[in-house]
Design an enzyme around this catalytic site. Structure first.
Site, PDB file in Angstrom:
ATOM      1  CG  ASP A 144      -1.921   0.870   1.073  1.00 43.70           C
ATOM      2  OD1 ASP A 144      -2.833   1.214  -0.200  1.00 43.70           O
ATOM      3  OD2 ASP A 144      -2.696   1.300   2.042  1.00 43.70           O
ATOM      4  CG  HIS A 151      -4.492  10.444   2.642  1.00 46.36           C
ATOM      5  ND1 HIS A 151      -5.476  10.544   3.715  1.00 46.36           N
ATOM      6  CD2 HIS A 151      -3.678   9.585   3.212  1.00 46.36           C
ATOM      7  CE1 HIS A 151      -5.335   9.406   4.507  1.00 46.36           C
ATOM      8  NE2 HIS A 151      -4.284   9.049   4.214  1.00 46.36           N
ATOM      9  CD  GLU A 216      -6.503   4.485   4.545  1.00 49.35           C
ATOM     10  OE1 GLU A 216      -5.677   3.520   3.908  1.00 49.35           O
ATOM     11  OE2 GLU A 216      -6.008   5.150   5.328  1.00 49.35           O
ATOM     12  CD  GLU A 218      -5.496   2.815  -0.294  1.00 48.63           C
ATOM     13  OE1 GLU A 218      -4.699   2.072  -1.034  1.00 48.63           O
ATOM     14  OE2 GLU A 218      -5.449   2.963   0.822  1.00 48.63           O
ATOM     15  CG  ASP A 250      -6.082   0.026   3.023  1.00 49.49           C
ATOM     16  OD1 ASP A 250      -6.198  -1.343   3.796  1.00 49.49           O
ATOM     17  OD2 ASP A 250      -5.004   0.948   3.578  1.00 49.49           O
ATOM     18  CD  GLN A 257      -3.406   4.410  10.516  1.00 53.18           C
ATOM     19  OE1 GLN A 257      -4.804   4.394  10.425  1.00 53.18           O
ATOM     20  NE2 GLN A 257      -2.643   4.830   9.866  1.00 53.18           N
ATOM     21  CE  LYS A 270      -3.507   1.823   7.278  1.00 50.57           C
ATOM     22  NZ  LYS A 270      -4.721   2.852   6.286  1.00 50.57           N
ATOM     23  CB  THR A 376      -6.559   7.898   1.372  1.00 49.49           C
ATOM     24  OG1 THR A 376      -6.136   6.966   2.296  1.00 49.49           O
ATOM     25  CG2 THR A 376      -7.673   8.534   1.417  1.00 49.49           C
TER      26      THR A 376
HETATM   27 MN    MN Z   1      -4.329   2.573   2.579  1.00 48.05          MN
END
Ligand code: MN
Length: 447
Positions: A144, A151, A216, A218, A250, A257, A270, A376
């Protein structure tokens, strides 16, 4: 003409005047027009048939196993078509850009108005409304990235108000190695993760369901042809290795986090789930929506291995992205999904080719079916943010929903849908369909 332009060159398959004998493909707002021809893996919903490769056309799917058996492919398309009689795209992906292009040309010709094969292929169509999908490739590895400077700045400002953007950001495409085992297909529900969190003001962490579950927005990038260990992929060859793009959610647990991410980066926040869309839009289909890749005057210009004339000319890809949310209450009240934000992939700070070139510059080998997340995709304005973390300013500013409810982060029962489409003057509209997921309550925690 160099290799990159071979991928981005327009040809007869992009002609906006083309129409398909599958009528639904000719509707002006159809994602799966004949200029698109994305690949996916499907079967009849609820059946125990094996999954097989198909191509979306209008509201139908062309079953490639059936079309091959009907003798629809010959010449340069014969070998790639045989590779499409499979349950994943990997073998076809590994064949490379010439094979993908030959397949696309034949698909375009056999599905367009006036094709002599119309009556032969009619029985090879399956309605999308009756289909279910699988993750279209065996994804060996997933990485990722973090390619939206907007972002990165928004998130950085929430975490480090005095120093939002770390100094490496403008020099290299930042990324981390994710986990492919928990990548799921659109429509599969996602369970709220349980993990260790440190609550504000607490002196010790607790094991708890995430209270700050987020999405997220993406773009996913599937590798087609890999590289040998020790042999980097040069920037201007990078797109020859990319099969296509998808929509990618995601899912992220922001409280998990915040506690775990230093010093080694994201982990359990994640890897509980990421969702891919069923359809992979090939890079060749995206040729008409290319844009110049630019770097602002005052910013560092990329090192030579991340820069080229071809990148500057057309390294960016314009994809309009949007996020909608429908809560359980909205569903019960018959309220339509509410659009939370929109952005454009064109605004990414790093291109697809730069992700591939940087990933391999140390000799790391990528393989067919590997997935790269773009990070993102937030646009330059606050309402273009691609996550709730940004839209709610870290949970401080709730968003209103049409039901009268508010959201800072996702609640159980929320359905998140991303859509994406491409438009350009003189080109047809193509779209990515959707990626969808509904949040299930956390499992109960045994004491
Ligand atoms: Mn991500």
């Amino acid at each position: 003409m160099n290799l990159t332009s071979a991928v981005t060159r327009l040809n007869e398959t992009h002609d906006p005047a083309l129409r398909s004998w599958v009528d639904s493909a000719n509707q002006p707002d159809c994602d799966f027009s004949i200029q698109n021809l994305p690949f996916g893996v499907f079967r009849r919903a609820g059946s125990d048939e094996s999954f097989r490769i198909g191509v979306a056309i209008g509201d139908q799917i062309l079953d490639l196993s059936a079309a091959v058996a009907a003798g629809a492919f010959d010449g340069d398309a014969a070998a790639p078509a045989r590779a499409c009689r499979a349950a994943t795209l990997n073998t076809f992906m590994a064949m490379g850009a010439h094979a993908w292009s030959a397949m696309r040309l034949t698909l375009s010709r056999i599905l367009r108005d006036g094709s002599a094969l119309q009556s032969t292929l009619q029985p090879c169509l399956a309605p999308q409304a009756l289909a279910e999908y699988a993750v279209p490739a065996h994804i060996g590895d997933y990485t990722d990235f973090y390619t939206s400077v907007h972002h990165a700045t928004n998130i950085g400002r929430l975490l480090r108000p005095d120093n939002p953007l770390l100094p490496n950001y403008k020099w290299l495409p930042i990324g981390y190695h994710g986990r492919s085992s928990s990548i799921v297909i659109s429509g599969q529900a996602v369970r709220r993760p349980v993990s260790q969190v440190m609550r504000p003001g607490a002196s010790a962490p607790v094991l708890a369901p995430s209270a700050r579950l987020d999405y997220e927005l993406e773009v996913g990038v599937y590798l087609g042809r890999g590289n040998a260990l020790g042999e980097p992929i040069a920037l201007d060859q990078a797109e020859q290795h990319v099969f296509g793009l998808c929509l990618f959610n995601d899912w992220s647990a922001r409280d998990v986090q915040g506690w775990e991410y230093q010093p080694l980066g994201p982990f359990l926040s994640k890897n509980f789930a990421s969702t891919v869309s069923p359809w992979v839009v090939t890079l060749e289909a995206l040729a008409p929506y290319r844009a110049a890749w630019t770097r602002a005057e005052g910013d560092p210009q990329p090192l030579p291995y991340l820069d080229s004339a071809e990148l500057r000319r057309q390294g960016a890809i314009g994809i309009e992205l949007e996020v909608t949310l429908q809560s359980a209450a909205m569903r019960e009240q018959g309220l339509a999904p509410h659009r939370l934000s929109h952005s454009n992939f064109r605004d990414a700070y790093w291109s697809v080719s730069q992700m591939v070139a940087h990933h391999t510059v140390n000799g790391c080998n990528l393989q067919s079916g590997d997935l790269l997340g773009s990070g993102t995709q937030s646009g330059p304005t606050p309402e273009q943010a691609g996550s709730l973390m940004e839209l709610s300013l870290g949970g401080k500013q709730p968003l209103g929903l049409p039901s009268g409810e508010t959201r800072t982060f996702l609640e159980d029962g929320d359905t998140v849908v991303f859509r994406g489409h491409c438009k350009a003057t003189g080109a047809a509209r193509i779209g990515f369909g959707e990626v969808r997921g509904t949040v299930l309550p956390a499992r109960s925690i045994d004491a």
